[in-house]
Design a protein around this motif. Structure first.
Motif, PDB file in Angstrom:
ATOM      1  N   PHE A 162      -7.766  12.904 -13.742  1.00 26.48           N
ATOM      2  CA  PHE A 162      -6.318  12.483 -12.840  1.00 26.48           C
ATOM      3  C   PHE A 162      -5.816  13.974 -12.405  1.00 26.48           C
ATOM      4  N   ALA A 163      -5.853  14.873 -13.427  1.00 31.67           N
ATOM      5  CA  ALA A 163      -5.347  16.197 -13.083  1.00 31.67           C
ATOM      6  C   ALA A 163      -6.094  16.890 -11.922  1.00 31.67           C
TER       7      ALA A 163
ATOM      8  N   LEU B 187      -7.281  12.309 -18.666  1.00 32.57           N
ATOM      9  CA  LEU B 187      -6.425  13.438 -18.277  1.00 32.57           C
ATOM     10  C   LEU B 187      -6.941  14.343 -17.353  1.00 32.57           C
TER      11      LEU B 187
ATOM     12  N   GLU C 239       1.050   4.084  -2.959  1.00 33.98           N
ATOM     13  CA  GLU C 239       0.609   5.517  -2.653  1.00 33.98           C
ATOM     14  C   GLU C 239       1.842   6.502  -3.069  1.00 33.98           C
TER      15      GLU C 239
ATOM     16  N   ARG D 273       0.827  -1.148   0.081  1.00 34.09           N
ATOM     17  CA  ARG D 273       0.085  -0.188   0.237  1.00 34.09           C
ATOM     18  C   ARG D 273       0.934   1.269   0.043  1.00 34.09           C
TER      19      ARG D 273
ATOM     20  N   LEU E  61      -0.409  11.114 -10.677  1.00 39.54           N
ATOM     21  CA  LEU E  61      -1.235  12.055 -10.894  1.00 39.54           C
ATOM     22  C   LEU E  61      -0.584  13.470 -11.084  1.00 39.54           C
TER      23      LEU E  61
ATOM     24  N   PHE F 139      -0.132  14.070 -14.714  1.00 40.05           N
ATOM     25  CA  PHE F 139      -1.404  14.443 -15.471  1.00 40.05           C
ATOM     26  C   PHE F 139      -1.426  15.785 -15.242  1.00 40.05           C
ATOM     27  N   ALA F 140      -1.407  16.332 -14.140  1.00 39.19           N
ATOM     28  CA  ALA F 140      -1.740  17.608 -13.924  1.00 39.19           C
ATOM     29  C   ALA F 140      -0.792  18.690 -14.789  1.00 39.19           C
TER      30      ALA F 140
ATOM     31  N   ILE G   4      -8.022  15.338  -9.737  1.00 45.13           N
ATOM     32  CA  ILE G   4      -7.794  14.492  -8.787  1.00 45.13           C
ATOM     33  C   ILE G   4      -6.421  14.948  -7.856  1.00 45.13           C
ATOM     34  N   TYR G   5      -5.453  15.277  -8.826  1.00 51.50           N
ATOM     35  CA  TYR G   5      -4.046  15.724  -7.974  1.00 51.50           C
ATOM     36  C   TYR G   5      -4.471  16.996  -7.412  1.00 51.50           C
ATOM     37  N   LEU G   6      -5.175  17.850  -8.267  1.00 51.44           N
ATOM     38  CA  LEU G   6      -4.974  19.273  -7.689  1.00 51.44           C
ATOM     39  C   LEU G   6      -5.981  19.515  -6.405  1.00 51.44           C
TER      40      LEU G   6
ATOM     41  N   GLY H 242      -8.321   3.710   8.118  1.00 45.34           N
ATOM     42  CA  GLY H 242      -6.868   3.070   7.722  1.00 45.34           C
ATOM     43  C   GLY H 242      -6.807   3.015   6.139  1.00 45.34           C
ATOM     44  N   ALA H 243      -7.853   3.521   5.567  1.00 42.52           N
ATOM     45  CA  ALA H 243      -7.656   3.515   3.904  1.00 42.52           C
ATOM     46  C   ALA H 243      -6.733   4.495   3.469  1.00 42.52           C
ATOM     47  N   THR H 244      -5.998   4.362   2.242  1.00 40.55           N
ATOM     48  CA  THR H 244      -5.013   5.211   1.987  1.00 40.55           C
ATOM     49  C   THR H 244      -5.615   6.301   1.286  1.00 40.55           C
ATOM     50  N   ARG H 245      -5.013   7.197   0.824  1.00 36.55           N
ATOM     51  CA  ARG H 245      -5.465   8.444   0.114  1.00 36.55           C
ATOM     52  C   ARG H 245      -6.029   7.855  -1.030  1.00 36.55           C
ATOM     53  N   TRP H 246      -5.587   7.189  -1.977  1.00 35.44           N
ATOM     54  CA  TRP H 246      -5.784   6.893  -3.068  1.00 35.44           C
ATOM     55  C   TRP H 246      -7.240   5.794  -3.082  1.00 35.44           C
ATOM     56  N   ASN H 247      -7.104   5.181  -1.973  1.00 33.86           N
ATOM     57  CA  ASN H 247      -8.504   4.199  -1.941  1.00 33.86           C
ATOM     58  C   ASN H 247      -9.438   5.096  -1.504  1.00 33.86           C
TER      59      ASN H 247
ATOM     60  N   TYR I 288      -4.493  15.657  -3.673  1.00 28.04           N
ATOM     61  CA  TYR I 288      -3.094  15.305  -3.414  1.00 28.04           C
ATOM     62  C   TYR I 288      -2.064  16.701  -3.111  1.00 28.04           C
TER      63      TYR I 288
END
Lengths: 302, 285
Positions: free
Chosen positions: B84-85, B81, A7, A3, A14, A17-18, B87-89, B173-178, B92
């Motif tokens: 994802f972009a 594209l 991450e 995991r 990502l 892509f941004a 989601i990053y902004l 306990g989930a990750t950020r992506w999850n 993340y």
């Protein structure tokens, strides 16, 4: 463990892509630079920026009496045409947009606003080719009869159509700006005995002015880049003139009209890329300026 | 004096109402005019047949199909594209220089004139990469153009999801992506769809980007693959009004084509607006 690795992979991926938006923007800039580079090598840039004749297929006789091609790529007629239709369109759109923005932000009851705003969005969604079509079949004949001129396809007709295309952008940004004025200002003005109109015109609108400027600047960037409407409605005349009732050929229309005829890799082809580069620089500059002005205001409010 | 202040208020309030009436009146006029003139042209044959006799008879099926393919193609390219972009902004990145630069890039990209996208597509996809004018080149060009729309819509959608959703998931306990994939995206999906629908509508109506990258005035053959040239509704309207030798008959066909394009775009945009209003009302948080 897996995991954690997922991450660590996901975030840079990502981010990549941004970043692509910036990459694409740079790609567009580089492409236009490389494709217009040869033009500035072959053709005197000074002649391009100050020339008053756009005549890509001009042929002249040399001393020996032979006809040789002597293309003229003078920017001025096209640039004046672009500026002219754009400014005229903004002059038409601005009072309408300001009125509408004030109406939506301060006057309309919420229920009415909920009806009007989606309708304005629908207006914004109408394709530019449909606006161009309407300009040809509806606006141009009207202008022709109104002024008693032989052909209605001219700068004024194009500006009228462009004004309605710019309206949604300017209105929604101006409305946002007016709505964002702190309530204290409004209440203070009302408490001083000013009525609602005096409050709107002397307190709210002045307080929102940077947002309104930014809306107009953004509208300028949009309108000057608009292609199909000016291509279909502005008439296509490449003579240098400031008469809005004469046929005009703005930069965008020139590119769209002539790219099909230009020989790929020839001087005309590169000249059109030079026009596109100039257009891109103008629109980017106005975009950044609009953002600057708006950003500055937001910081002030904080 | 008191009367005149009141009068001035009434006058200017009325004027601001008038500006709305003028613009909405024009909107109604444009739509009504195209419907009334175009309705005579529309028939089953018009919608399903290929053009005949130098574009003066027959239908516009190749153009309808071409527009559907081009707008779908652009979304296939721009949606991942953009998703994802965004989601990053939102999920993340922290506030910082990189994010500010990306935002400037997205905003600037959305301000690039459509004809410039057309030239870029011509130089890169058609000539440099050698695709020729075809569905692929046109879709990529249109995709670039609608990318900022998709990024912004997705950003808005993700931002509207309350922080407590993410905190609950992360606390389990989930990750950020999850968290993003299982919690945030499902909650935001209807709003993202709205943005995607709007982007489809925009792509379907654009002319300048496909003029040199995909569209032809006339082809009897329906597209057979990614490298086929296609007819497209917006370009068809332009061509009917400016090229060819039968202006009267062609204008009639243009009314019909404009009606089809207008209905398509209004339907798409109307659906997006409707979904958004409904989603806003039905929101549980």
């Amino acid at each position: 463990m897996t995991r954690f690795t997922s991450e660590t992979v996901v975030k840079p991926l990502l981010g990549f892509f941004a970043l692509l938006s910036l990459v694409f923007l740079a790609g567009i800039l580089v492409t236009l630079l490389t494709e217009s580079g040869p033009f500035f090598g072959e053709y005197d840039p000074l002649k391009f920026f100050t020339g008053t004749q756009w005549y890509p297929t001009l042929q002249t006789q040399n001393e020996a009496g032979e006809w040789v091609s002597n293309p003229q790529f003078g920017l001025l007629p096209l640039l004046t045409a672009s500026l002219q239709v754009t400014l005229l369109a903004l002059v038409i759109a601005l009072p309408l947009s300001l009125g509408a923005a004030v109406f939506l932000a301060e006057i309309a009851p919420p229920a009415l606003r909920e009806i009007i705003k989606p309708l304005i969005e629908l207006l914004a969604g109408i394709p530019s080719v449909v606006f161009g079509f309407i300009g040809m079949v509806l606006v141009a004949p009207f202008i022709k009869d109104l002024f008693g001129i032989p052909i209605g396809l001219n700068g004024l007709s194009a500006s009228i159509v462009l004004a309605f295309m710019a309206f949604p952008t300017i209105t929604s940004l101006a409305e946002d700006a007016i709505s964002a004025v702190p309530h204290d200002l409004k209440e203070a003005s009302l408490a001083m005995g000013a009525n609602r109109w005096e409050t709107v015109s002397r307190v709210m609108v002045p307080a929102a002015r940077s947002g309104i400027y930014s809306a107009v600047i953004l509208g300028f960037g949009r309108v000057i880049g608009e292609t199909m409407t000016v291509l279909m409605v502005a008439g296509g005349g490449a003579a240098l003139t400031i008469n809005p009732l004469s046929p005009l050929r703005p930069m965008t229309a020139t590119i769209a009209l002539e790219m099909g005829e230009a020989v790929q890799g020839g001087p005309h082809y590169h000249a059109l890329f030079a026009l596109a580069l100039l257009l891109l620089v103008i629109t980017l500059a106005f975009n950044l300026l609009a953002e600057r002005i708006r950003g500055g205001r937001q910081e002030l409010q904080r | 004096m008191k009367f005149s202040r009141k009068f001035r208020q009434g006058f200017w309030f009325a004027m601001s109402g008038v500006s709305i009436v003028i613009v909405l009146g024009m909107l109604g006029l444009v739509i009504g005019f195209i419907i009334s003139k175009g309705a005579d042209v529309i028939s089953w044959e018009f919608l399903t047949d290929v053009p005949h006799k130098a574009m003066t008879e027959g239908g516009i099926w190749p153009a309808i199909l071409g527009t559907l393919l081009l707008s779908l193609g652009s979304i296939v390219f721009a949606l991942p594209l953009g998703l994802f972009a965004a989601i990053y902004l939102v999920e993340y990145s922290r506030d910082g220089k990189l994010r500010r630069w990306i935002r400037v890039g997205v905003n600037s990209l959305s301000g690039v004139p459509s004809v410039v996208f057309g030239l870029f597509g011509l130089a890169l996809f058609v000539n440099f990469l050698g695709f020729g004018a075809c569905i692929l080149a046109g879709s990529l060009t249109l995709g670039l153009m609608v990318l900022p729309t998709i990024i912004r819509a997705t950003e808005e959608a993700l931002k509207s999801i309350p922080m407590s959703f993410r905190e609950a998931s992360l606390a389990l306990g989930a990750t950020r992506w999850n968290t993003t994939v299982r919690v945030v995206l499902p909650a935001a999906v209807s709003q993202i769809l709205t943005g995607v629908i709007l982007a489809v509508g925009r792509a379907a109506g654009e002319t300048a980007p496909i003029m040199f990258t995909a569209a032809v005035f006339f082809t009897k053959r329906l597209p057979t693959g990614l490298f086929s040239k296609v007819m497209a509704l917006p370009y068809h309207i332009y061509a009917l009004m400016t090229e060819g030798t039968h202006p009267v008959e062609q204008t009639a066909m243009a009314y019909g084509t404009a009606l089809v394009l207008l209905m398509l775009v209004l339907l798409v945009n109307g659906a997006a607006i409707f979904f958004r209003i409904r989603a806003r009302k039905g929101k549980k948080w």
